[in-house]
Design a protein around this motif. Structure first.
Motif, PDB file in Angstrom:
ATOM      1  N   GLY A  20       0.807  -1.202   0.000  1.00  0.00           N
ATOM      2  CA  GLY A  20       0.000   0.000   0.000  1.00  0.00           C
ATOM      3  C   GLY A  20       0.848   1.261   0.000  1.00  0.00           C
ATOM      4  O   GLY A  20       2.032   1.250  -0.345  1.00  0.00           O
ATOM      5  N   ALA A  21       0.239   2.377   0.376  1.00  0.00           N
ATOM      6  CA  ALA A  21       0.896   3.685   0.356  1.00  0.00           C
ATOM      7  C   ALA A  21       1.955   3.778   1.455  1.00  0.00           C
ATOM      8  O   ALA A  21       2.283   2.780   2.112  1.00  0.00           O
ATOM      9  N   TYR A  22       2.475   5.015   1.676  1.00  0.00           N
ATOM     10  CA  TYR A  22       3.592   5.190   2.609  1.00  0.00           C
ATOM     11  C   TYR A  22       3.338   4.500   3.949  1.00  0.00           C
ATOM     12  O   TYR A  22       2.274   4.638   4.555  1.00  0.00           O
ATOM     13  N   GLY A  23       4.341   3.775   4.414  1.00  0.00           N
ATOM     14  CA  GLY A  23       4.336   3.193   5.751  1.00  0.00           C
ATOM     15  C   GLY A  23       3.867   1.770   5.842  1.00  0.00           C
ATOM     16  O   GLY A  23       4.213   1.072   6.795  1.00  0.00           O
ATOM     17  N   GLY A  24       3.034   1.310   4.881  1.00  0.00           N
ATOM     18  CA  GLY A  24       2.562  -0.064   4.935  1.00  0.00           C
ATOM     19  C   GLY A  24       3.726  -1.037   4.962  1.00  0.00           C
ATOM     20  O   GLY A  24       4.704  -0.853   4.245  1.00  0.00           O
ATOM     21  N   TYR A  25       3.633  -2.115   5.767  1.00  0.00           N
ATOM     22  CA  TYR A  25       4.810  -2.970   5.961  1.00  0.00           C
ATOM     23  C   TYR A  25       4.455  -4.448   6.065  1.00  0.00           C
ATOM     24  O   TYR A  25       3.305  -4.835   6.275  1.00  0.00           O
ATOM     25  N   ILE A  26       5.495  -5.254   5.932  1.00  0.00           N
ATOM     26  CA  ILE A  26       5.426  -6.684   6.162  1.00  0.00           C
ATOM     27  C   ILE A  26       6.684  -7.098   6.906  1.00  0.00           C
ATOM     28  O   ILE A  26       7.765  -6.550   6.676  1.00  0.00           O
ATOM     29  N   THR A  27       6.541  -8.047   7.849  1.00  0.00           N
ATOM     30  CA  THR A  27       7.662  -8.554   8.639  1.00  0.00           C
ATOM     31  C   THR A  27       7.790 -10.048   8.385  1.00  0.00           C
ATOM     32  O   THR A  27       6.813 -10.784   8.510  1.00  0.00           O
ATOM     33  N   PHE A  28       8.995 -10.500   8.018  1.00  0.00           N
ATOM     34  CA  PHE A  28       9.193 -11.915   7.696  1.00  0.00           C
ATOM     35  C   PHE A  28      10.554 -12.386   8.164  1.00  0.00           C
ATOM     36  O   PHE A  28      11.403 -11.598   8.593  1.00  0.00           O
ATOM     37  N   GLY A  29      10.774 -13.696   8.077  1.00  0.00           N
ATOM     38  CA  GLY A  29      12.054 -14.266   8.482  1.00  0.00           C
ATOM     39  C   GLY A  29      12.283 -15.610   7.824  1.00  0.00           C
ATOM     40  O   GLY A  29      11.434 -16.115   7.074  1.00  0.00           O
ATOM     41  N   PHE A  30      13.439 -16.204   8.098  1.00  0.00           N
ATOM     42  CA  PHE A  30      13.853 -17.480   7.520  1.00  0.00           C
ATOM     43  C   PHE A  30      13.798 -18.577   8.587  1.00  0.00           C
ATOM     44  O   PHE A  30      13.438 -18.305   9.735  1.00  0.00           O
ATOM     45  N   ASP A  31      14.177 -19.790   8.210  1.00  0.00           N
ATOM     46  CA  ASP A  31      14.183 -20.879   9.195  1.00  0.00           C
ATOM     47  C   ASP A  31      15.519 -20.971   9.910  1.00  0.00           C
ATOM     48  O   ASP A  31      15.837 -21.981  10.528  1.00  0.00           O
ATOM     49  N   HIS A  32      16.299 -19.906   9.854  1.00  0.00           N
ATOM     50  CA  HIS A  32      17.605 -19.852  10.506  1.00  0.00           C
ATOM     51  C   HIS A  32      17.997 -18.379  10.626  1.00  0.00           C
ATOM     52  O   HIS A  32      17.356 -17.506  10.032  1.00  0.00           O
ATOM     53  N   THR A  33      19.020 -18.110  11.373  1.00  0.00           N
ATOM     54  CA  THR A  33      19.568 -16.759  11.462  1.00  0.00           C
ATOM     55  C   THR A  33      20.451 -16.507  10.241  1.00  0.00           C
ATOM     56  O   THR A  33      21.346 -17.299   9.946  1.00  0.00           O
ATOM     57  N   VAL A  34      20.193 -15.410   9.545  1.00  0.00           N
ATOM     58  CA  VAL A  34      21.050 -15.042   8.417  1.00  0.00           C
ATOM     59  C   VAL A  34      22.311 -14.401   8.984  1.00  0.00           C
ATOM     60  O   VAL A  34      22.247 -13.368   9.660  1.00  0.00           O
ATOM     61  N   VAL A  35      23.459 -15.004   8.722  1.00  0.00           N
ATOM     62  CA  VAL A  35      24.713 -14.543   9.296  1.00  0.00           C
ATOM     63  C   VAL A  35      25.223 -13.307   8.569  1.00  0.00           C
ATOM     64  O   VAL A  35      25.154 -13.216   7.331  1.00  0.00           O
ATOM     65  N   ASN A  36      25.715 -12.361   9.327  1.00  0.00           N
ATOM     66  CA  ASN A  36      26.340 -11.158   8.763  1.00  0.00           C
ATOM     67  C   ASN A  36      27.779 -11.504   8.376  1.00  0.00           C
ATOM     68  O   ASN A  36      28.660 -11.590   9.230  1.00  0.00           O
ATOM     69  N   VAL A  37      28.000 -11.722   7.087  1.00  0.00           N
ATOM     70  CA  VAL A  37      29.343 -12.026   6.585  1.00  0.00           C
ATOM     71  C   VAL A  37      29.992 -10.721   6.157  1.00  0.00           C
ATOM     72  O   VAL A  37      29.501 -10.066   5.225  1.00  0.00           O
ATOM     73  N   PRO A  38      31.057 -10.287   6.816  1.00  0.00           N
ATOM     74  CA  PRO A  38      31.661  -8.987   6.515  1.00  0.00           C
ATOM     75  C   PRO A  38      32.009  -8.824   5.042  1.00  0.00           C
ATOM     76  O   PRO A  38      32.599  -9.708   4.417  1.00  0.00           O
ATOM     77  N   GLY A  39      31.596  -7.686   4.483  1.00  0.00           N
ATOM     78  CA  GLY A  39      31.950  -7.343   3.115  1.00  0.00           C
ATOM     79  C   GLY A  39      31.165  -8.062   2.050  1.00  0.00           C
ATOM     80  O   GLY A  39      31.453  -7.905   0.855  1.00  0.00           O
ATOM     81  N   GLU A  40      30.163  -8.850   2.442  1.00  0.00           N
ATOM     82  CA  GLU A  40      29.366  -9.588   1.451  1.00  0.00           C
ATOM     83  C   GLU A  40      27.898  -9.191   1.529  1.00  0.00           C
ATOM     84  O   GLU A  40      27.409  -8.781   2.577  1.00  0.00           O
ATOM     85  N   TYR A  41      27.204  -9.339   0.391  1.00  0.00           N
ATOM     86  CA  TYR A  41      25.764  -9.152   0.388  1.00  0.00           C
ATOM     87  C   TYR A  41      25.140 -10.377   1.050  1.00  0.00           C
ATOM     88  O   TYR A  41      25.451 -11.507   0.695  1.00  0.00           O
ATOM     89  N   ASP A  42      24.245 -10.137   2.012  1.00  0.00           N
ATOM     90  CA  ASP A  42      23.707 -11.217   2.820  1.00  0.00           C
ATOM     91  C   ASP A  42      22.301 -11.641   2.406  1.00  0.00           C
ATOM     92  O   ASP A  42      21.953 -12.820   2.488  1.00  0.00           O
ATOM     93  N   ILE A  43      21.484 -10.704   2.003  1.00  0.00           N
ATOM     94  CA  ILE A  43      20.077 -10.987   1.713  1.00  0.00           C
ATOM     95  C   ILE A  43      19.673 -10.282   0.417  1.00  0.00           C
ATOM     96  O   ILE A  43      20.140  -9.186   0.120  1.00  0.00           O
TER      97      ILE A  43
END
Length: 413
Positions: free
Chosen positions: A162-185
């Motif tokens: 929808g218009a400004y502000g409308g949102y969705i919250t989602f996740g995976f079946d695991h924690t997405v690891v923050n790998v330095p210097g790489e695109y994660d998601i």
């Protein structure tokens, strides 16, 4: 969500028993742990001191700093044996405790795609109640389930925010690891370039801001602090409006439409859903002849909806001069959902719709933050803009994936 199975393999040397008449108090940490990769172990020492230090042995035998906070959440991307040392620096009671973590492959292979939608809360818009479809009797929970069915795994039927502000919250079946210097998601929308303007980064671009949350309290719920992806702070500081707030009002049952005329003849109601913001502006979400269903979420009981966040500048230009053709330019310097076409890449070969968790900032201070990983992602429409018969700018989400999970050939889109 948290399939943590840290297993005690031996007792802590400082146990809650007595040895030679001397009572010992447990530090609250075990000696040995076994855990699946990309799953977390919440370590909370029982003792305090003046300062703290967590380190891990590298392949060369050197100690690599993990954290200087009292509590630490262990999280590793790859299987292996990790020797971790925890130190409490205190003039009265200094402590050194060594632990070994056996990180193993998961028993059930992780999916690279969305597994769960936690909340679906769109702002009013022309695709709301249609994408996904509302049916009489639907509730916030059934609409959440429909949103999950639309974007989980490889479904890709999409949801509109929808218009400004409308949102969705989602996740995976695991924690997405923050790998330095790489695109994660990577997050896919339905942005596309204009065929009438080849070579121009513009067409249909409806950017959504990406928010991230790490499950710090380890309860599997998105109730910790949200952080905002801000790839180029200098750009955002120049272009965005921070602390923006907007309120939408449900049309009254006896509302009389105000149809457009001339260049606005495609608009069937120009006083449909009124809104006002905290910048002193007021206007309406118009209704057009192409979408005749209710635009206000029908499963929402409240007659007002308020959204807050960062507002991006308008990106649409009426290139026709008469409202018949709008070009929505893509933002080059930020990292947003539904901004560039899904397969578009930059000069370094990175997807424009991919992002690095390392770009996270505190939305209040705008200071960079370090997140070890991400458990929850929220995307919200970041523009307050109307483009004539095209309608309001509304972010759409079709798919998201963890860039570190291998996708087999039969899983490619």
């Amino acid at each position: 969500m948290k399939k943590i199975f840290a297993i005690l393999l031996s007792a802590l040397a400082l146990g809650g028993c007595e040895n030679d008449g001397i009572p010992y108090v447990s530090l609250g940490l075990d000696d040995l742990y076994k855990v699946a990769r990309m799953q977390t172990v919440d370590l909370k020492p029982a003792f305090t001191g003046e300062s703290y230090r967590w380190t891990v042995k590298t392949a060369s035998g050197a100690d690599s700093l993990l954290s200087e906070e009292k509590d630490y959440i262990f999280l590793m991307q790859y299987p292996g044996t990790y020797d971790v040392t925890f130190q409490i620096f205190d003039p009265v009671n200094p402590i050194v405790h060594r632990m070994t973590f056996y990180v193993v492959e998961e028993e059930v292979e992780y999916s690279p795609y969305i597994s769960t939608v936690y909340e679906y809360c769109p702002a009013p818009g022309q695709f709301v109640n249609a994408m996904p479809e509302y049916r009489e009797g639907d509730t916030a929970e059934t609409m959440r389930q429909k949103a999950e069915e639309a974007i989980a795994g490889k479904m890709q039927s999409g949801v509109s925010l929808g218009a400004y502000g409308g949102y969705i919250t989602f996740g995976f079946d695991h924690t997405v690891v923050n790998v330095p210097g790489e695109y994660d998601i990577r997050i896919d929308g339905n942005s596309f370039n204009s065929a009438a303007h080849p070579g121009v980064d513009g067409g249909s671009s409806e950017p959504g801001i990406i928010m991230l949350m790490f499950d710090e309290n380890q309860n599997g719920k998105p109730d910790d602090k949200w952080y905002e992806i801000d790839k180029n702070p200098w750009y955002t500081d120049e272009a965005a409006t921070y602390g923006y707030e907007i309120t939408y009002h449900r049309p009254a049952p006896d509302h009389v439409p105000t149809p457009g005329e001339g260049n606005d003849s495609a608009l069937t109601d120009m006083t449909y859903i009124k809104w006002e913001d905290n910048r002193g502006q007021t206007d309406y979400v118009y209704k057009n002849k192409f979408h005749d269903q209710d635009y206000y979420p029908k499963w929402i009981d409240a007659d007002e909806m308020t959204f807050r966040g960062t507002l991006l500048p308008k990106n649409a230009v009426d290139v026709s001069g008469n409202g018949s053709y709008y070009l929505q330019y893509m933002f080059k310097y930020g990292a947003y959902a539904d901004n560039y076409p899904n397969e578009a890449k930059d000069e370094n070969g990175n997807y424009y719709n991919g992002f690095d968790i390392g770009w996270a900032v505190d939305p209040e201070t705008r200071e960079p933050v370090h997140l070890p990983g991400v458990d929850f992602i929220r995307v919200y429409t970041a523009l307050n803009q109307y483009c004539g018969w095209i309608g309001e700018t509304s972010t759409e989400i079709f798919m998201a994936r963890d860039m570190h999970i291998y996708v087999r050939p039969d899983q490619h889109q």
